[in-house]
Design an enzyme around this catalytic site. Structure first.
Site, PDB file in Angstrom:
ATOM      1  N   ASN A  79      68.854  31.970   5.989  1.00 28.12           N
ATOM      2  CA  ASN A  79      68.929  33.435   5.864  1.00 28.12           C
ATOM      3  C   ASN A  79      70.085  34.005   6.684  1.00 28.12           C
ATOM      4  O   ASN A  79      70.795  34.909   6.233  1.00 28.12           O
ATOM      5  CB  ASN A  79      67.606  34.076   6.289  1.00 28.12           C
ATOM      6  N   GLY A 103      64.362  36.628  23.745  1.00 27.26           N
ATOM      7  CA  GLY A 103      63.956  35.381  24.396  1.00 27.26           C
ATOM      8  C   GLY A 103      64.673  35.160  25.715  1.00 27.26           C
ATOM      9  O   GLY A 103      65.458  36.002  26.168  1.00 27.26           O
ATOM     10  N   ARG A 111      57.446  24.278  30.316  1.00 25.83           N
ATOM     11  CA  ARG A 111      58.612  23.451  30.661  1.00 25.83           C
ATOM     12  C   ARG A 111      58.500  22.987  32.106  1.00 25.83           C
ATOM     13  O   ARG A 111      57.775  23.577  32.908  1.00 25.83           O
ATOM     14  CB  ARG A 111      59.894  24.267  30.513  1.00 25.83           C
ATOM     15  N   THR A 125      68.016  24.237  30.124  1.00 20.65           N
ATOM     16  CA  THR A 125      68.527  25.422  30.818  1.00 20.65           C
ATOM     17  C   THR A 125      67.360  26.144  31.483  1.00 20.65           C
ATOM     18  O   THR A 125      66.239  26.098  30.990  1.00 20.65           O
ATOM     19  CB  THR A 125      69.249  26.342  29.805  1.00 20.65           C
ATOM     20  N   TYR A 173      60.872  20.154  15.813  1.00 15.17           N
ATOM     21  CA  TYR A 173      61.981  20.813  16.504  1.00 15.17           C
ATOM     22  C   TYR A 173      63.284  20.033  16.293  1.00 15.17           C
ATOM     23  O   TYR A 173      64.288  20.587  15.848  1.00 15.17           O
ATOM     24  CB  TYR A 173      61.654  20.917  17.992  1.00 15.17           C
ATOM     25  N   ASP A 224      61.298  38.592  11.651  1.00 14.39           N
ATOM     26  CA  ASP A 224      61.241  37.137  11.643  1.00 14.39           C
ATOM     27  C   ASP A 224      62.334  36.618  10.708  1.00 14.39           C
ATOM     28  O   ASP A 224      62.366  37.009   9.533  1.00 14.39           O
ATOM     29  CB  ASP A 224      59.853  36.712  11.134  1.00 14.39           C
TER      30      ASP A 224
END
Ligand code: UDP
Length: 331
Positions: A117, A30, A204, A193, A163, A76
């Site tokens: 996890n 990412g 964004r 950021t 979120y 994932d």
């Protein structure tokens, strides 16, 4: 073998250097994760980037594959995993409002089940684990600037809740694993950021404004543009993440704010982008999305005090570097 599906590596040894410790970066392909992987490699760690490529992009880590200390695993974190690691950074979650709202249940699962996890992995390995939490835990804040002791004002049933509440639950999981199992945790709260490796279409404000300005399209202001944000350049942020993980006192768990306290409203931001790109784009005003925070600005005294961190790159400087990156991408 550097690019692996998780199912392929169960019985495989990943490349590792005799004395190097291994850092796992969940969300490693990412925007932030890719910069973090690069910085960890520079510091001599074996680095495993883990990503499901939902919003991450192979392009962000392409230049890291030449380094024998780097590996990538497509996985994932909602599914359990087993690896040998010394440090874990959990940056895995879609983070821009359009991306995290696209599949809100998946977003919640990523923060909650994914964090569990990784916490289990930390527990088995006796590894230190850092959670990338967010200024969104403060919601639409009544305290300004926001300090860590502020408990926030989040709408638990709104479109941002998947979120915000997911990240709040993850913080609670981190602290329960710490209290209950003694897991060594670090929690940071990241404020807005920006910089190279942002997805130009993540929706964004900085990526939209730069892309629109470079393409001569109207610049979209949601609401009247008087809402504020505080924008931190990615290099500053990554230095803060590294400092919290390795240089903060051992018993300091956070949460700690990481962000740039310079506060701008969106009309000021649009003006800067127009000037720096030399664009003739006009401003268009669109409806404000629901629960959009009116202001946001970090109090960063705790980060300064605990690991002597503060951002160094001004918004003008950072915007120039980001504009250059968007131009390299062909915008
Ligand atoms: N915004 C805007 N135009 C855009 C994209 C976003 O005016 O094209 C606004 C958005 O409504 C919010 C602010 O910019 O007030 C920051 O949005 P972003 O999605 O970057 O992140 P947030 O801080 O809201 O999570």
């Amino acid at each position: 073998m550097k690019f692996l599906k998780y199912s392929m590596i169960v019985c495989l040894l990943l490349p590792c250097y005799a004395d190097a410790q291994t850092a796992l970066v969940a969300g490693g392909a990412g925007f932030l994760g890719s910069h973090l992987c690069k910085k960890l490699l520079e510091r001599g760690y074996d680095v495993i980037a883990l990503d499901n490529l939902y919003t991450g992009n192979r392009r962000n880590i392409e230049d890291l594959f030449a380094n024998p200390q780097f590996s990538f695993i497509e996985h994932d974190i909602i599914d359990p995993l087993d690896l040998k690691v010394d440090f874990i950074f959990n940056l895995a979650c879609p983070a821009s409002p359009p991306h995290y709202q696209k599949d809100p249940l998946f977003t919640t699962k990523t923060s909650v089940i994914g964090s569990m996890n990784l916490l289990e992995l930390a527990r088995r390995n006796n590894a230190r684990i850092l959670q990338a939490s967010t200024s969104e835990v403060y919601g639409d804040p009544e305290m300004h600037p926001q300090a860590e002791e502020y408990r926030g004002s989040v709408n638990p049933i709104g479109i941002r809740a998947c979120y915000d509440e997911g990240k709040r639950c993850a913080e609670s999981l981190f602290f329960d694993y710490h209290r209950f199992y003694g897991v060594d945790i670090k929690v940071i709260r990241i404020f807005n950021t920006y910089g190279p490796h942002m997805d130009p279409y993540d929706g964004r404000v900085i990526s939209n404004f730069i892309r629109q300005a470079l393409q001569g399209e109207p610049i979209t202001i949601y609401g009247d543009g008087t809402q504020t944000r505080s924008f931190c350049y990615v290099d500053d942020l990554v230095n803060g993440i590294i400092a919290m993980m390795f240089d903060s006192p051992t018993d300091f768990t956070g949460p700690v704010n990481l962000g740039n306290p310079g506060e701008f409203n969106l009309l000021e931001l649009a003006q800067k982008v127009i000037v720096l790109t030399g664009s003739s784009s006009e401003l268009v005003f669109k409806p404000l999305p629901s629960d959009d925070p009116k202001k946001r600005c970090p109090n960063i005294s705790l980060a300064k005090q605990m690991f002597n961190w503060e951002p160094r790159i001004s918004l003008d400087e950072g915007l120039k570097l980001t504009i250059d990156y968007f131009k390299e991408l062909g915008y």
